[in-house]
Design a protein around this motif. Sequence first.
Motif, PDB file in Angstrom:
ATOM      1  N   PRO A   1     -78.215 -78.374  38.545  1.00  0.00           N
ATOM      2  CA  PRO A   1     -77.230 -78.501  39.622  1.00  0.00           C
ATOM      3  C   PRO A   1     -76.017 -79.340  39.240  1.00  0.00           C
ATOM      4  O   PRO A   1     -74.911 -79.079  39.725  1.00  0.00           O
ATOM      5  CB  PRO A   1     -78.014 -79.133  40.773  1.00  0.00           C
ATOM      6  N   ALA A   2     -76.173 -80.317  38.365  1.00  0.00           N
ATOM      7  CA  ALA A   2     -75.025 -81.144  37.971  1.00  0.00           C
ATOM      8  C   ALA A   2     -73.972 -80.295  37.253  1.00  0.00           C
ATOM      9  O   ALA A   2     -72.772 -80.414  37.522  1.00  0.00           O
ATOM     10  CB  ALA A   2     -75.481 -82.287  37.078  1.00  0.00           C
ATOM     11  N   GLN A   3     -74.411 -79.425  36.365  1.00  0.00           N
ATOM     12  CA  GLN A   3     -73.472 -78.548  35.662  1.00  0.00           C
ATOM     13  C   GLN A   3     -72.884 -77.517  36.623  1.00  0.00           C
ATOM     14  O   GLN A   3     -71.712 -77.162  36.510  1.00  0.00           O
ATOM     15  CB  GLN A   3     -74.171 -77.856  34.488  1.00  0.00           C
TER      16      GLN A   3
ATOM     17  N   LEU B   1     -67.166 -69.260  39.207  1.00  0.00           N
ATOM     18  CA  LEU B   1     -68.166 -68.903  40.210  1.00  0.00           C
ATOM     19  C   LEU B   1     -69.426 -68.356  39.539  1.00  0.00           C
ATOM     20  O   LEU B   1     -70.540 -68.775  39.857  1.00  0.00           O
ATOM     21  CB  LEU B   1     -67.583 -67.870  41.177  1.00  0.00           C
ATOM     22  N   ALA B   2     -69.250 -67.461  38.579  1.00  0.00           N
ATOM     23  CA  ALA B   2     -70.400 -66.890  37.874  1.00  0.00           C
ATOM     24  C   ALA B   2     -71.131 -67.959  37.062  1.00  0.00           C
ATOM     25  O   ALA B   2     -72.367 -68.002  37.044  1.00  0.00           O
ATOM     26  CB  ALA B   2     -69.945 -65.759  36.962  1.00  0.00           C
ATOM     27  N   GLN B   3     -70.380 -68.834  36.400  1.00  0.00           N
ATOM     28  CA  GLN B   3     -71.009 -69.899  35.608  1.00  0.00           C
ATOM     29  C   GLN B   3     -71.766 -70.864  36.510  1.00  0.00           C
ATOM     30  O   GLN B   3     -72.867 -71.304  36.182  1.00  0.00           O
ATOM     31  CB  GLN B   3     -69.961 -70.648  34.805  1.00  0.00           C
ATOM     32  N   GLY B   4     -71.177 -71.209  37.654  1.00  0.00           N
ATOM     33  CA  GLY B   4     -71.850 -72.100  38.592  1.00  0.00           C
ATOM     34  C   GLY B   4     -73.127 -71.492  39.136  1.00  0.00           C
ATOM     35  O   GLY B   4     -74.161 -72.156  39.226  1.00  0.00           O
ATOM     36  N   ASN B   5     -73.063 -70.214  39.495  1.00  0.00           N
ATOM     37  CA  ASN B   5     -74.266 -69.530  39.988  1.00  0.00           C
ATOM     38  C   ASN B   5     -75.344 -69.494  38.923  1.00  0.00           C
ATOM     39  O   ASN B   5     -76.520 -69.731  39.202  1.00  0.00           O
ATOM     40  CB  ASN B   5     -73.918 -68.102  40.426  1.00  0.00           C
ATOM     41  N   HIS B   6     -74.954 -69.203  37.705  1.00  0.00           N
ATOM     42  CA  HIS B   6     -75.914 -69.096  36.601  1.00  0.00           C
ATOM     43  C   HIS B   6     -76.583 -70.449  36.321  1.00  0.00           C
ATOM     44  O   HIS B   6     -77.808 -70.524  36.182  1.00  0.00           O
ATOM     45  CB  HIS B   6     -75.212 -68.568  35.357  1.00  0.00           C
ATOM     46  N   THR B   7     -75.803 -71.504  36.243  1.00  0.00           N
ATOM     47  CA  THR B   7     -76.389 -72.810  35.927  1.00  0.00           C
ATOM     48  C   THR B   7     -77.237 -73.335  37.080  1.00  0.00           C
ATOM     49  O   THR B   7     -78.256 -73.985  36.843  1.00  0.00           O
ATOM     50  CB  THR B   7     -75.312 -73.850  35.557  1.00  0.00           C
ATOM     51  N   LEU B   8     -76.847 -73.038  38.321  1.00  0.00           N
ATOM     52  CA  LEU B   8     -77.673 -73.459  39.454  1.00  0.00           C
ATOM     53  C   LEU B   8     -78.991 -72.697  39.441  1.00  0.00           C
ATOM     54  O   LEU B   8     -80.047 -73.278  39.671  1.00  0.00           O
ATOM     55  CB  LEU B   8     -76.933 -73.243  40.774  1.00  0.00           C
TER      56      LEU B   8
END
Length: 101
Positions: free
Chosen positions: A37-39, A25-32
């Motif tokens: 968005p793909a990552q 969740l944290a990694q997804g939020n950070h990359t977005l």
Amino acid sequence: MPAPDDPSAQRQALLQTQAQPPTALAQGNHTLHDGDPAQAIRHDDLGLVDKPRHRNGPIAAQLAANLVRAHRRYRQARRHASAQEYSILTVRSNNSKSSQP
């Protein structure tokens, strides 16, 4: 107990959060947030697939909401890239037509 405004307490809290590996969740939020968005889709999707405890409950709901948001931003980025590519091709086509006698 130190006051919440105490810099040493803030530093200790920061060290505790940094000691744990980042969650999907944290990694997804950070990359977005960083504009990838793909990552972010990969991280959020893996968070749902890899962690059986995340499949139900509030984390699953948050990961699902993040997936929707990341997919939306991915589609916007793709549309924007396609529009730019089309406009470049149109300009090149118009320039080649105008240079012909």
